[in-house]
Design an enzyme around this catalytic site. Sequence first.
Site, PDB file in Angstrom:
ATOM      1  CB  SER A 191      11.497  50.840  53.658  1.00 58.38           C
ATOM      2  OG  SER A 191      10.970  52.014  54.261  1.00 58.38           O
TER       3      SER A 191
ATOM      4  CE  LYS B 145      19.267  53.103  56.106  1.00 62.29           C
ATOM      5  NZ  LYS B 145      17.862  53.519  56.359  1.00 62.29           N
TER       6      LYS B 145
ATOM      7  CD  GLU C 283      27.997  57.653  55.647  1.00 65.33           C
ATOM      8  OE1 GLU C 283      29.172  57.235  55.487  1.00 65.33           O
ATOM      9  OE2 GLU C 283      27.025  57.282  54.964  1.00 65.33           O
TER      10      GLU C 283
END
Length: 413
Positions: free
Chosen positions: A391, A102, A124
């Site tokens: 990931s 991310k 959010e």
Amino acid sequence: MESKVNLKEQLRVENMPTKEGYFGEYGGKFLPAALESVIGEIAEAYDRIKDDPSFKEELMYLHQHYTGRPSPVFHAKNLSDELGGAQIYLKREDLNHTGAHKINHCLGEALLAKRMGKTKLIAETGAGQHGVALATAAALLGLECDIYMGEVDIKKEYPNVVRMRILGAKVIPATHGLKTLKEAVDAAFEAYLKDPVTQFYAIGSVVGPHPFPMMVRDFQSIIGIEAKAQFREMTGKLPDNLVACVGGGSNSIGLFSAFLHDESVNIFGVEPAGTSFKTGDHAATLSFGKPGMIHGFKCYLLQDEEGQPAPVNTIASGLDYPGVGPQHSYLKDINRVNYDTINDQEAIDAFIKLARLEGIIPALESAHAVAYAMKMAAGMPKDQTILVNLSGRGDKDIDYVVERFGKEFNISE
Ligand SMILES: *Cc1c(COP(=O)(O)O)cnc(C)c1O
């Protein structure tokens, strides 16, 4: 696969999406008029700035010296030997600063916001992973950061709430409705509308209105670009198969996008089957959804009888979304990517297996991809290869795993 005959024509990756943000029939921008122009401004700015050499240079500098890129590719030999089939390789996004992929798009979005003259990032967050990565980028680049989070999630994901606050972000509770992710999105959109001049809304996956599915993909595409070169250097070839987990779809499209034109490469996206295939028990959007609308764009969507987004369930909170990126929706329809599922039990088994055979504790999200690769590998010849996108790391999941599976795996009394 018959559709591969016309693959190049169908993909048109360089031109994808269209100027209006469409991947085939999916994507687009369905917003109230007030938000339309605000988001349009982001699309224009991104178009202007993305090829600016100084922007690319600054982002690349941060990738290398802050995040620690390139992340390595590792041949998981112990795991491959144990399975007795194909060779499994891992792209180690878990080794990035903050522990997942991310940070790749958060740095990109934060840099763009700064170039646009914005002073505050807002977003959010559900489990808090996007919030923590964004708060990190905000701290680094001297931007304020407001993270909207459902009151229920604030209680459930307290360590991430504390992380965001340590990093200087403000965590703002969404107190209406079910008080989880959907309400957090509502609250963030509302706040964005109140002040679109100083704030920048940073979406956390390849979802939402155009330009986010394109922009977040572009920022994540570094995964595939690196992995392709690294894999070639290690083996002299392209991987035969790619596997990645699909929540909104950012880590997977980041890996896949470098290989979409390579017809010899089979590509697999793995969604969570949760506890069963019954509506409400899983979050396998591409396997069980049908086209619909959510958060300002069109995609495959898990729906209840009224066509509203259905409740979803999985042990991997990062995969807990009833929609999915529009590009994935399109890649499914043209049969370029195969989408399949892994359930909670298979994911937890892979989580433990990777930890014990390779000394790598994967995120529960990533464990879905590992589980699928393990299943595939077992039935394949030894000279076949599978490149898995790992990931994220699983440190965030260990409390939950001990509590729920401690007895089963001899990790609690
Ligand atoms: C958020 C997250 C995901 C799911 O999001 P995508 O946009 O589908 O990549 C997967 N793995 C990890 C570790 C995550 O934090």
